[in-house]
Design a protein around this motif. Structure first.
Motif, PDB file in Angstrom:
ATOM      1  N   SER A 198       0.756  -1.523  -0.039  1.00  0.00           N
ATOM      2  CA  SER A 198       0.048  -0.258  -0.168  1.00  0.00           C
ATOM      3  C   SER A 198       1.055   1.484   0.203  1.00  0.00           C
ATOM      4  N   SER A 212       4.431   4.668 -14.750  1.00  0.00           N
ATOM      5  CA  SER A 212       4.591   3.933 -13.569  1.00  0.00           C
ATOM      6  C   SER A 212       6.600   4.361 -12.877  1.00  0.00           C
ATOM      7  N   ASP A 234       3.150   3.201  -5.245  1.00  0.00           N
ATOM      8  CA  ASP A 234       1.794   3.220  -6.764  1.00  0.00           C
ATOM      9  C   ASP A 234       1.726   2.283  -7.345  1.00  0.00           C
ATOM     10  N   HIS A 278      -4.225  -8.612  -1.737  1.00  0.00           N
ATOM     11  CA  HIS A 278      -4.968  -8.198  -2.155  1.00  0.00           C
ATOM     12  C   HIS A 278      -5.718  -7.155  -1.991  1.00  0.00           C
ATOM     13  N   SER A 279      -6.061  -6.925  -1.192  1.00  0.00           N
ATOM     14  CA  SER A 279      -6.560  -4.880  -1.207  1.00  0.00           C
ATOM     15  C   SER A 279      -5.607  -3.914  -1.246  1.00  0.00           C
ATOM     16  N   GLU A 280      -4.663  -4.150  -1.038  1.00  0.00           N
ATOM     17  CA  GLU A 280      -3.362  -3.166  -0.861  1.00  0.00           C
ATOM     18  C   GLU A 280      -2.767  -2.683  -2.250  1.00  0.00           C
ATOM     19  N   LEU A 281      -2.808  -3.459  -3.563  1.00  0.00           N
ATOM     20  CA  LEU A 281      -2.856  -3.249  -4.565  1.00  0.00           C
ATOM     21  C   LEU A 281      -3.759  -2.618  -5.157  1.00  0.00           C
ATOM     22  N   ASP A 282      -3.483  -1.274  -6.192  1.00  0.00           N
ATOM     23  CA  ASP A 282      -4.052  -0.312  -6.720  1.00  0.00           C
ATOM     24  C   ASP A 282      -3.169  -0.841  -7.930  1.00  0.00           C
ATOM     25  N   ASN A 283      -2.468  -0.476  -8.597  1.00  0.00           N
ATOM     26  CA  ASN A 283      -1.884  -0.952 -10.010  1.00  0.00           C
ATOM     27  C   ASN A 283      -0.698  -2.155 -10.171  1.00  0.00           C
ATOM     28  N   ARG A 294      -7.450  -6.998 -10.744  1.00  0.00           N
ATOM     29  CA  ARG A 294      -7.656  -6.153 -12.188  1.00  0.00           C
ATOM     30  C   ARG A 294      -6.695  -6.667 -12.932  1.00  0.00           C
ATOM     31  N   CYS A 352      -5.661 -11.071  -8.694  1.00  0.00           N
ATOM     32  CA  CYS A 352      -5.144  -9.743  -8.200  1.00  0.00           C
ATOM     33  C   CYS A 352      -7.063  -8.946  -7.712  1.00  0.00           C
TER      34      CYS A 352
END
Length: 174
Positions: A68, A160, A71, A96-101, A126, A124
Protein backbone atom coordinates in the motif's frame (compact mmCIF):
# COMPACT_ATOMS: atom_id res chain seq x y z
CA UNK A 1 3.34 7.08 -10.03
CA UNK A 2 6.71 7.24 -8.41
CA UNK A 3 7.16 4.43 -5.89
CA UNK A 4 7.52 0.96 -7.37
CA UNK A 5 7.88 -2.40 -5.65
CA UNK A 6 8.93 -5.61 -7.42
CA UNK A 7 7.62 -8.66 -5.55
CA UNK A 8 8.68 -12.06 -6.83
CA UNK A 9 8.97 -15.71 -6.02
CA UNK A 10 11.77 -17.82 -7.46
CA UNK A 11 12.45 -21.50 -6.82
CA UNK A 12 15.46 -21.91 -9.15
CA UNK A 13 16.75 -18.33 -9.48
CA UNK A 14 15.42 -17.58 -12.98
CA UNK A 15 12.62 -15.29 -11.82
CA UNK A 16 14.94 -13.67 -9.27
CA UNK A 17 17.37 -12.76 -12.07
CA UNK A 18 14.64 -11.07 -14.13
CA UNK A 19 13.18 -9.33 -11.05
CA UNK A 20 16.56 -7.77 -10.22
CA UNK A 21 16.91 -6.38 -13.76
CA UNK A 22 13.38 -4.98 -13.68
CA UNK A 23 13.94 -3.38 -10.27
CA UNK A 24 17.23 -1.83 -11.41
CA UNK A 25 15.60 -0.47 -14.57
CA UNK A 26 12.67 1.01 -12.66
CA UNK A 27 14.60 2.25 -9.61
CA UNK A 28 12.26 0.04 -7.60
CA UNK A 29 12.40 -1.62 -4.22
CA UNK A 30 12.47 -5.40 -4.37
CA UNK A 31 10.94 -8.09 -2.18
CA UNK A 32 11.52 -11.82 -2.61
CA UNK A 33 8.75 -14.09 -1.34
CA UNK A 34 10.27 -16.69 0.97
CA UNK A 35 8.83 -20.15 1.57
CA UNK A 36 8.60 -21.54 5.06
CA UNK A 37 9.58 -24.98 3.70
CA UNK A 38 12.30 -26.03 1.30
CA UNK A 39 11.35 -26.79 -2.29
CA UNK A 40 14.67 -28.39 -3.13
CA UNK A 41 15.04 -31.74 -4.85
CA UNK A 42 12.41 -33.99 -6.34
CA UNK A 43 10.12 -33.81 -3.30
CA UNK A 44 10.09 -29.99 -3.49
CA UNK A 45 9.35 -30.13 -7.20
CA UNK A 46 6.48 -32.56 -6.68
CA UNK A 47 5.05 -30.52 -3.81
CA UNK A 48 5.18 -27.43 -6.03
CA UNK A 49 3.33 -29.27 -8.80
CA UNK A 50 0.56 -30.49 -6.49
CA UNK A 51 0.12 -27.05 -4.90
CA UNK A 52 -0.10 -25.35 -8.30
CA UNK A 53 -2.54 -27.87 -9.73
CA UNK A 54 -4.81 -27.73 -6.67
CA UNK A 55 -4.54 -23.95 -6.12
CA UNK A 56 -3.14 -24.31 -2.62
CA UNK A 57 -1.73 -21.40 -0.65
CA UNK A 58 1.32 -22.54 1.34
CA UNK A 59 2.69 -20.58 4.30
CA UNK A 60 5.25 -17.91 3.41
CA UNK A 61 7.41 -15.63 5.51
CA UNK A 62 6.13 -12.11 6.24
CA UNK A 63 7.51 -9.49 3.88
CA UNK A 64 9.40 -6.31 4.72
CA UNK A 65 7.49 -3.89 2.46
CA UNK A 66 3.86 -2.77 2.55
CA UNK A 67 2.38 -2.81 -0.97
CA UNK A 68 0.00 0.00 0.00
CA UNK A 69 3.04 2.31 0.28
CA UNK A 70 3.68 1.94 -3.47
CA UNK A 71 2.05 3.37 -6.57
CA UNK A 72 2.83 0.24 -8.60
CA UNK A 73 3.55 -3.34 -7.58
CA UNK A 74 5.23 -5.56 -10.18
CA UNK A 75 4.61 -9.25 -9.49
CA UNK A 76 6.90 -11.97 -10.84
CA UNK A 77 6.78 -15.74 -10.65
CA UNK A 78 7.71 -18.95 -12.40
CA UNK A 79 4.92 -20.80 -14.22
CA UNK A 80 4.11 -24.03 -12.42
CA UNK A 81 2.09 -26.53 -14.43
CA UNK A 82 0.41 -23.79 -16.49
CA UNK A 83 -0.57 -21.89 -13.36
CA UNK A 84 0.42 -19.44 -10.66
CA UNK A 85 3.27 -20.50 -8.37
CA UNK A 86 1.61 -21.26 -5.05
CA UNK A 87 3.77 -18.91 -2.88
CA UNK A 88 2.70 -16.02 -5.17
CA UNK A 89 -0.92 -17.12 -4.75
CA UNK A 90 -0.47 -16.87 -0.95
CA UNK A 91 1.17 -13.44 -1.22
CA UNK A 92 -1.58 -12.01 -3.46
CA UNK A 93 -4.29 -13.36 -1.17
CA UNK A 94 -2.54 -11.72 1.79
CA UNK A 95 -2.13 -8.33 0.08
CA UNK A 96 -5.08 -8.24 -2.36
CA UNK A 97 -6.67 -5.14 -0.82
CA UNK A 98 -3.37 -3.21 -1.03
CA UNK A 99 -2.92 -3.59 -4.79
CA UNK A 100 -4.07 -0.60 -6.82
CA UNK A 101 -1.81 -0.83 -9.88
CA UNK A 102 -0.03 -4.00 -10.90
CA UNK A 103 2.20 -5.29 -13.65
CA UNK A 104 3.01 -9.00 -13.97
CA UNK A 105 5.81 -11.14 -15.34
CA UNK A 106 6.76 -14.77 -15.39
CA UNK A 107 9.49 -17.16 -16.39
CA UNK A 108 8.59 -20.50 -17.90
CA UNK A 109 9.89 -23.61 -19.57
CA UNK A 110 8.12 -22.60 -22.75
CA UNK A 111 4.35 -22.84 -22.35
CA UNK A 112 1.52 -21.98 -20.00
CA UNK A 113 2.49 -18.36 -19.50
CA UNK A 114 -0.72 -16.77 -20.88
CA UNK A 115 -2.95 -18.82 -18.57
CA UNK A 116 -0.65 -18.22 -15.59
CA UNK A 117 -0.56 -14.45 -16.14
CA UNK A 118 -4.34 -14.36 -16.70
CA UNK A 119 -4.82 -16.25 -13.43
CA UNK A 120 -2.47 -13.89 -11.60
CA UNK A 121 -4.41 -10.87 -12.88
CA UNK A 122 -7.65 -12.51 -11.73
CA UNK A 123 -6.19 -13.09 -8.27
CA UNK A 124 -5.20 -9.41 -8.13
CA UNK A 125 -8.70 -8.38 -9.15
CA UNK A 126 -7.53 -5.99 -11.84
CA UNK A 127 -5.87 -5.99 -15.24
CA UNK A 128 -2.12 -5.53 -15.33
CA UNK A 129 -0.62 -2.34 -16.73
CA UNK A 130 2.02 -4.50 -18.45
CA UNK A 131 2.81 -8.20 -18.89
CA UNK A 132 6.01 -10.06 -19.65
CA UNK A 133 6.74 -13.75 -20.19
CA UNK A 134 10.28 -15.02 -20.68
CA UNK A 135 11.30 -18.57 -21.47
CA UNK A 136 14.11 -19.94 -19.32
CA UNK A 137 16.50 -19.85 -22.27
CA UNK A 138 15.99 -16.05 -22.50
CA UNK A 139 16.48 -15.31 -18.80
CA UNK A 140 20.27 -15.01 -18.72
CA UNK A 141 20.23 -12.16 -21.26
CA UNK A 142 16.81 -10.75 -20.41
CA UNK A 143 18.04 -7.16 -20.48
CA UNK A 144 18.74 -7.58 -24.22
CA UNK A 145 15.37 -9.15 -25.01
CA UNK A 146 12.90 -7.02 -27.03
CA UNK A 147 9.99 -8.29 -24.91
CA UNK A 148 11.80 -7.08 -21.77
CA UNK A 149 12.19 -3.61 -23.27
CA UNK A 150 8.58 -3.59 -24.44
CA UNK A 151 7.48 -4.39 -20.87
CA UNK A 152 9.50 -1.46 -19.52
CA UNK A 153 8.11 0.85 -22.21
CA UNK A 154 4.54 -0.18 -21.32
CA UNK A 155 5.29 0.73 -17.71
CA UNK A 156 6.69 4.06 -18.83
CA UNK A 157 3.57 4.74 -20.90
CA UNK A 158 1.55 4.07 -17.78
CA UNK A 159 3.65 6.83 -16.20
CA UNK A 160 5.02 4.38 -13.65
CA UNK A 161 8.69 5.02 -14.33
CA UNK A 162 9.49 8.73 -14.27
CA UNK A 163 13.12 8.64 -15.36
CA UNK A 164 13.56 5.48 -17.45
CA UNK A 165 14.60 5.68 -21.08
CA UNK A 166 15.74 2.80 -23.24
CA UNK A 167 19.01 4.56 -24.01
CA UNK A 168 19.71 5.17 -20.31
CA UNK A 169 19.11 1.50 -19.53
CA UNK A 170 21.34 0.33 -22.37
CA UNK A 171 24.20 2.56 -21.24
CA UNK A 172 23.90 1.47 -17.62
CA UNK A 173 24.04 -2.22 -18.51
CA UNK A 174 26.38 -2.29 -21.49
Amino acid sequence: MNRILVVHYSRTGHTDHVARHIAASCHADIERIEDRQSRGGMSGYLRSAVEALLGWRPPIEPGHHRPSDYDLVILGMPVWFWGVASPMRTWVERHHSELDNVAVFCTCGGSGYDKALDDLERLCGRPALARLALAERAVAKCQHNPAFHQFLLELKRARSIPSFTASTYGQAHA
